[in-house]
Write an enzyme that holds these catalytic residues in place. Structure first.
Site, PDB file in Angstrom:
ATOM      1  CE1 TYR A  95      -3.021  -3.066   1.033  1.00  0.00           C
ATOM      2  CE2 TYR A  95      -2.753  -2.493   3.341  1.00  0.00           C
ATOM      3  CZ  TYR A  95      -3.265  -3.317   2.363  1.00  0.00           C
ATOM      4  OH  TYR A  95      -4.026  -4.385   2.744  1.00  0.00           O
ATOM      5  CB  SER A  96       3.461   2.437   2.429  1.00  0.00           C
ATOM      6  OG  SER A  96       2.686   2.026   3.510  1.00  0.00           O
TER       7      SER A  96
ATOM      8  CD  GLU B 213      -1.599  -4.272   8.173  1.00  0.00           C
ATOM      9  OE1 GLU B 213      -2.188  -4.032   7.100  1.00  0.00           O
ATOM     10  OE2 GLU B 213      -0.437  -3.936   8.410  1.00  0.00           O
TER      11      GLU B 213
ATOM     12  CD  GLU C 172       1.140  10.167  15.624  1.00  0.00           C
ATOM     13  OE1 GLU C 172       1.246   9.134  14.950  1.00  0.00           O
ATOM     14  OE2 GLU C 172       1.982  10.503  16.483  1.00  0.00           O
TER      15      GLU C 172
HETATM   16  C1  LIG Z   1       7.219  -2.544  10.765  1.00  0.00           C
HETATM   17  C2  LIG Z   1       6.499  -1.912   9.631  1.00  0.00           C
HETATM   18  C3  LIG Z   1       5.992  -2.715   8.648  1.00  0.00           C
HETATM   19  C4  LIG Z   1       5.331  -2.140   7.556  1.00  0.00           C
HETATM   20  N1  LIG Z   1       4.886  -2.963   6.576  1.00  0.00           N
HETATM   21  C5  LIG Z   1       4.245  -2.443   5.520  1.00  0.00           C
HETATM   22  C6  LIG Z   1       3.809  -3.292   4.467  1.00  0.00           C
HETATM   23  O1  LIG Z   1       4.031  -4.500   4.475  1.00  0.00           O
HETATM   24  N2  LIG Z   1       3.199  -2.729   3.400  1.00  0.00           N
HETATM   25  C7  LIG Z   1       2.945  -1.385   3.344  1.00  0.00           C
HETATM   26  O2  LIG Z   1       2.332  -0.953   2.376  1.00  0.00           O
HETATM   27  N3  LIG Z   1       3.367  -0.544   4.320  1.00  0.00           N
HETATM   28  C8  LIG Z   1       4.003  -1.050   5.395  1.00  0.00           C
HETATM   29  N4  LIG Z   1       4.449  -0.217   6.398  1.00  0.00           N
HETATM   30  C9  LIG Z   1       4.301   1.220   6.223  1.00  0.00           C
HETATM   31  C10 LIG Z   1       3.264   1.851   7.147  1.00  0.00           C
HETATM   32  O3  LIG Z   1       1.964   1.479   6.783  1.00  0.00           O
HETATM   33  C11 LIG Z   1       3.462   3.365   7.036  1.00  0.00           C
HETATM   34  O4  LIG Z   1       4.769   3.661   7.528  1.00  0.00           O
HETATM   35  C12 LIG Z   1       2.442   4.129   7.849  1.00  0.00           C
HETATM   36  O5  LIG Z   1       1.165   3.992   7.287  1.00  0.00           O
HETATM   37  C13 LIG Z   1       2.789   5.625   7.942  1.00  0.00           C
HETATM   38  O6  LIG Z   1       3.052   6.161   6.696  1.00  0.00           O
HETATM   39  P1  LIG Z   1       4.383   7.020   6.406  1.00  0.00           P
HETATM   40  O7  LIG Z   1       5.544   6.211   6.902  1.00  0.00           O
HETATM   41  O8  LIG Z   1       4.370   7.429   4.987  1.00  0.00           O
HETATM   42  O9  LIG Z   1       4.262   8.272   7.345  1.00  0.00           O
HETATM   43  P2  LIG Z   1       3.416   9.596   7.061  1.00  0.00           P
HETATM   44  O10 LIG Z   1       2.058   9.220   6.590  1.00  0.00           O
HETATM   45  O11 LIG Z   1       4.227  10.489   6.199  1.00  0.00           O
HETATM   46  O12 LIG Z   1       3.303  10.191   8.514  1.00  0.00           O
HETATM   47  C14 LIG Z   1       4.352  10.966   9.114  1.00  0.00           C
HETATM   48  C15 LIG Z   1       3.866  11.437  10.464  1.00  0.00           C
HETATM   49  O13 LIG Z   1       2.703  12.288  10.292  1.00  0.00           O
HETATM   50  C16 LIG Z   1       1.611  11.777  11.061  1.00  0.00           C
HETATM   51  N5  LIG Z   1       0.349  11.968  10.341  1.00  0.00           N
HETATM   52  C17 LIG Z   1       0.111  11.669   9.040  1.00  0.00           C
HETATM   53  N6  LIG Z   1      -1.167  11.942   8.712  1.00  0.00           N
HETATM   54  C18 LIG Z   1      -1.752  12.409   9.846  1.00  0.00           C
HETATM   55  C19 LIG Z   1      -3.057  12.871  10.163  1.00  0.00           C
HETATM   56  N7  LIG Z   1      -4.044  12.889   9.242  1.00  0.00           N
HETATM   57  N8  LIG Z   1      -3.315  13.275  11.434  1.00  0.00           N
HETATM   58  C20 LIG Z   1      -2.329  13.261  12.385  1.00  0.00           C
HETATM   59  N9  LIG Z   1      -1.066  12.859  12.134  1.00  0.00           N
HETATM   60  C21 LIG Z   1      -0.781  12.430  10.890  1.00  0.00           C
HETATM   61  C22 LIG Z   1       1.900  10.298  11.232  1.00  0.00           C
HETATM   62  O14 LIG Z   1       1.247   9.765  12.376  1.00  0.00           O
HETATM   63  C23 LIG Z   1       3.409  10.297  11.366  1.00  0.00           C
HETATM   64  O15 LIG Z   1       3.781  10.570  12.702  1.00  0.00           O
HETATM   65  C24 LIG Z   1       5.133  -0.737   7.479  1.00  0.00           C
HETATM   66  C25 LIG Z   1       5.646   0.079   8.484  1.00  0.00           C
HETATM   67  C26 LIG Z   1       6.332  -0.487   9.547  1.00  0.00           C
HETATM   68  C27 LIG Z   1       6.873   0.408  10.601  1.00  0.00           C
END
Ligand SMILES: Cc1cc2nc3c(=O)[nH]c(=O)nc-3n(C[C@H](O)[C@H](O)[C@H](O)COP(=O)(O)OP(=O)(O)OC[C@H]3O[C@@H](n4cnc5c(N)ncnc54)[C@H](O)[C@@H]3O)c2cc1C
Length: 378
Positions: free
Chosen positions: A121-122, A237, A362
């Site tokens: 997804y990400s 999940e 968050e």
């Molecule tokens: C161990 C691990 C396994 C993972 N495995 C997968 C996987 O298999 N497949 C996959 O697709 N992804 C995976 N991920 C990714 C994970 O889903 C994303 O890291 C997560 O959704 C956050 O997205 P980002 O890292 O882009 O952070 P961002 O979305 O850029 O967020 C950055 C910061 O801003 C805050 N923030 C963002 N939007 C808001 C809002 N609307 N209100 C308040 N605060 C907000 C967040 O909480 C965070 O602190 C994994 C992550 C980890 C840590």
């Protein structure tokens, strides 16, 4: 609420308990072959996909029996299946949205671990805001041609298939143009690059897709249904992450650590442990509530968000407490003097990711604020 089990359920529990006593490995398998072998053994023992029909390789048991299985697995400290993600959410999504051919093709190989799955997804510019996914899939006859990049894909480096969210349209609201594809990760044009983690492991990856051809027959659901499918998979999940937290083990380890350090008479330590035990009990009650919803076929995304939020913070509280009990020795990891073989240091670093994976804390708080407490969206 009736928390007792029927005599049949108790008999099932006894059967599972003795199977696990005879078969569960004492340590988590380390090689991929050993992990696959353990999953196969679980399937042969009827411990996997318990609630899925036998025609797809499931054990054809009830949801309640599945819950008893989970409890007994945790009690026996049995290692999880390597294809856990596929069992928690990819398989259920295929069962819910897939065609008969897709169910027959994919479900048995998920269960016998012939095919391991990853979830995409990400993307570099869309994590929390998943609906903004840019990876493009253009129709070309009986195929989609996929171009784009995913990031943080757990286990992509050992996976065979990809449950991947792509954009098939830029018309209308951004979530409406998303579609879910089942992509063979061995397809030409797929490049997987592992990402090195703070704890030394490399379990997640960047996935680059250049002109990857995916048969239209491997689309899950309809074009534009990707958001709905992923939203329902995320409920599974988040419940899976929350339900997979074995708080009882952590509690045992904290008590063992306090004893080993001679700190069990310290009132501050005793209070902390009591606090952790109380939170662990709350998690267990929430788990039973989630099970009740499941037994009544009710999807409860708000409870899964609240459980994910609380369960993952609790995991971090456990490892922070473990580290603080050890004092400066808590920082040692791969060192002969590291207490408990560096377990707390490793866990402390690994647990940092728990409040991010599956949607950050968050984001879960936003869900709870808006959907449970009825607060306005900002
Ligand atoms: C161990 C691990 C396994 C993972 N495995 C997968 C996987 O298999 N497949 C996959 O697709 N992804 C995976 N991920 C990714 C994970 O889903 C994303 O890291 C997560 O959704 C956050 O997205 P980002 O890292 O882009 O952070 P961002 O979305 O850029 O967020 C950055 C910061 O801003 C805050 N923030 C963002 N939007 C808001 C809002 N609307 N209100 C308040 N605060 C907000 C967040 O909480 C965070 O602190 C994994 C992550 C980890 C840590």
């Amino acid at each position: 609420m009736d928390l007792s089990y029927t005599p049949e359920e108790e008999a099932f529990r006894t059967k599972v308990r003795s199977w696990l006593a005879a078969n569960a490995p004492k340590e988590s398998p380390r090689t991929l072959d050993a992990m696959r072998a353990w999953q196969r053994k679980m399937q042969e023992g009827g411990l996997l996909g318990a609630a899925w029909p036998k025609e797809y390789g499931g054990a054809g048991l009830s949801e309640m029996e599945q819950a008893i299985l989970n409890e007994e697995m945790a009690r026996a400290r049995a290692p999880q299946a390597v294809n856990q993600m596929a069992i928690w959410w990819v398989g259920p999504a295929i069962m819910k949205y897939g065609t008969e051919e897709q169910k027959k093709r994919f479900i048995p190989k998920i269960l016998n671990c012939e095919e391991i799955w990853a979830t995409g997804y990400s993307e570099p510019s869309s994590g929390s805001d998943m609906a903004a996914a840019k990876t493009r899939a253009e129709r070309d006859g009986d195929f989609y041609v996929v171009n784009g990049q995913k990031v943080w894909t757990t286990l992509a480096h050992i996976s065979d298939w990809y449950f991947v969210l792509v954009r098939t349209s830029t018309e209308g609201p951004k979530w409406a143009g998303l579609t879910l594809l089942l992509m063979d990760l061995k397809s030409p044009g797929v490049q997987i690059k592992p990402i090195r983690q703070i704890d030394g492991g490399a379990e997640f990856n960047e996935v680059f897709m250049t002109d990857v051809r995916v048969p239209v027959a491997n689309r899950l659901g309809a074009e534009g249904q990707g958001w709905e499918i992923v939203s329902s998979a995320l409920v599974n999940e988040r419940s899976g992450i929350a339900g997979g937290i074995r708080a009882d083990h952590s509690l045992e380890w904290i008590i063992a650590t306090a004893k080993e350090r001679g700190k069990t008479a310290d009132p501050a330590v005793r209070q902390k442990i009591a606090d952790l035990a109380t939170k662990a009990s709350i998690m267990r009650c929430a788990g039973l509530r989630a099970l009740t919803d499941q037994l009544h076929d009710r999807m409860n995304p708000h409870l899964s968000a609240a459980m994910k939020l609380m369960g993952t913070s609790l995991v971090q509280e456990f490892s922070e407490t473990g580290i603080s009990l050890l004092g400066p020795y808590g920082a040692l990891m791969d060192d002969e003097h590291a207490p408990f073989n560096g377990r707390w240091a490793k866990q402390y670093l690994g647990d940092r990711s728990m409040t991010i994976a599956g949607g950050t804390s968050e984001v879960q708080r936003n869900i709870v604020a808006q959907r449970v407490l009825g607060m306005p969206r900002r």
